[in-house]
Design an enzyme around this catalytic site. Structure first.
Site, PDB file in Angstrom:
ATOM      1  N   LYS A 166       0.849  -1.180   0.000  1.00 53.04           N
ATOM      2  CA  LYS A 166       0.000   0.000   0.000  1.00 53.04           C
ATOM      3  C   LYS A 166       0.892   1.241   0.000  1.00 53.04           C
ATOM      4  O   LYS A 166       1.763   1.391   0.852  1.00 53.04           O
ATOM      5  CB  LYS A 166      -0.912   0.010   1.228  1.00 53.04           C
ATOM      6  CG  LYS A 166      -1.959  -1.085   1.217  1.00 53.04           C
ATOM      7  CD  LYS A 166      -2.960  -0.882   0.096  1.00 53.04           C
ATOM      8  CE  LYS A 166      -4.067  -1.913   0.127  1.00 53.04           C
ATOM      9  NZ  LYS A 166      -5.049  -1.707  -0.961  1.00 53.04           N
ATOM     10  N   LYS A 270     -13.286  -6.837  -8.601  1.00 53.45           N
ATOM     11  CA  LYS A 270     -13.862  -7.037  -7.272  1.00 53.45           C
ATOM     12  C   LYS A 270     -15.296  -7.523  -7.466  1.00 53.45           C
ATOM     13  O   LYS A 270     -16.179  -6.721  -7.800  1.00 53.45           O
ATOM     14  CB  LYS A 270     -13.836  -5.734  -6.467  1.00 53.45           C
ATOM     15  CG  LYS A 270     -12.469  -5.342  -5.928  1.00 53.45           C
ATOM     16  CD  LYS A 270     -12.584  -4.060  -5.107  1.00 53.45           C
ATOM     17  CE  LYS A 270     -11.334  -3.836  -4.248  1.00 53.45           C
ATOM     18  NZ  LYS A 270     -10.120  -3.643  -5.022  1.00 53.45           N
TER      19      LYS A 270
END
Length: 362
Positions: A166, A270
């Site tokens: 991240k 997703k």
């Protein structure tokens, strides 16, 4: 999807605590709250249902990605009525614009049908060969360079050979240093990716790409805001071998616009945000035809949706490492996880349907 017979739909709410609070653009999330769905033959008693095929689905809304929790519940109420009068197609139509609710219903229908056949869900989806494992990546959170390197090393020690970092919460220089430290720590054979979650300006992303290319980063995910399609195309043209992945951008623009702009090498799927594993499977086939690589991630879902995502990945030929190792982000879950994570792979359940059980009673 064609489910035979007269079906009933039940749903119940759940709340799953996270091990650590999740910071998003829409605020802090301490738990994942949603609805567990099950489908069964309407004329069956509770005892008969326990012995016959049952289909499970999960709707876990996420702010910024799906409809609200309240809109999801209203959509499931409509589906509950529609499936009795208009069957599966009518129920799907009733939830068509609420992606989390549609995910739950379509997953339950697919689980039910695959259980009736009987075949593992991934073979029902893809009609392909048996698949034992799908590769998965470890997700490395924000931290200092040394903390990030230590976390990546722990992941590698557990068998992961792909780590996604991240980035975007610190300065570009700090993030570059974090990636550099990880590369020095884990060596050249571990695949490194970075996810900026729309955090950067074009100039910041350009600077990061220059450095990441030298560090052998394989994929940079969503460096710019979702709306910046041309910006992503420009970055891709000068990426120096780093593939550009779109996540939020896929939902905002769709495949056609991304292809027309030459804006992505990778499409992040997703299922919860796309409206179901059936929709995600079609998108995966579509992007593959235009030389964009599909990979599957979750929205930090419970075990039912997470297992569905594993089956989706197993139905995609030659899928790269996917973001499916997210169960450890939950302090509580809906039931036992049938997916074993081993040596950087998810072992795909070979039982009929999803392969989940004992999830209905809280």
């Amino acid at each position: 999807m064609n489910a035979t017979g007269s079906l009933s739909l039940e749903y119940r709410p759940f709340s799953l605590e996270l091990t650590e609070a999740l910071e998003t653009a829409d605020g802090t999330i301490d738990s994942r709250d949603g609805f567990l769905v099950r489908l069964f033959d309407e004329d069956g008693t509770a005892d008969a249902r326990s012995r016959s095929a049952v289909g499970y689905g999960e709707a876990t809304p996420l702010p910024g990605w799906t409809e609200s929790h309240a809109d999801c519940e209203r959509a499931l109420e409509r589906a509950q009525d529609a499936i009795r009068t208009d069957g599966p197609s009518g129920a799907l139509e009733a939830v068509d614009r609420q992606v989390a609710a549609r995910h739950a219903l379509s997953l339950a229908l697919a689980d039910l049908q695959a259980s009736r056949e009987p075949t593992p869900l991934y073979r029902y989806l893809g009609q392909g060969p048996m698949v034992g494992r799908v590769p998965v990546n470890a997700t490395i959170g924000d931290g200092s360079p040394s903390e990030t390197a230590d976390e990546a090393q722990r992941a590698v020690d557990r068998g992961f050979d792909c780590c996604k970092l991240k980035v975007g919460l610190r300065s570009v220089e700090e993030d570059v240093e974090r990636v550099r430290r990880v590369r020095e720590t884990v060596g050249s054979t571990v695949e490194l990716r970075a996810d900026a979650n729309e955090a950067w300006t074009y100039e910041e992303a350009e600077s990061a790409l220059d450095a990441f290319s030298d560090l052998g980063l394989s994929i940079l995910e969503q460096p710019l805001p979702a709306g910046a399609l041309e910006g992503h195309a420009d970055l891709r043209a000068r990426s120096g071998g780093v593939s550009i992945a779109l996540d939020e951008g896929l939902l905002e623009h769709g495949v056609d616009a991304i292809c027309d702009a030459d804006a992505a090498d990778v499409a992040v799927l997703k299922p919860m945000a796309l409206g179901g594993i059936d929709v995600a499977r079609k998108v995966a086939a579509w992007v593959t035809e235009v030389d964009i690589t599909p990979l599957v991630t979750t929205t930090i879902d419970g075990v039912v949706a997470r297992t569905g995502a594993v089956h989706l990945a197993a139905a995609i030929p030659d899928v790269p490492a996917c973001g499916l190792a997210t169960g450890e982000l939950l302090a509580t879950d809906l039931g036992r996880d049938p997916v074993l994570l081993e040596k950087g792979s998810a072992v795909v359940p070979q039982a009929k349907g999803l392969g989940v059980s004992d999830v209905w009673d809280p």
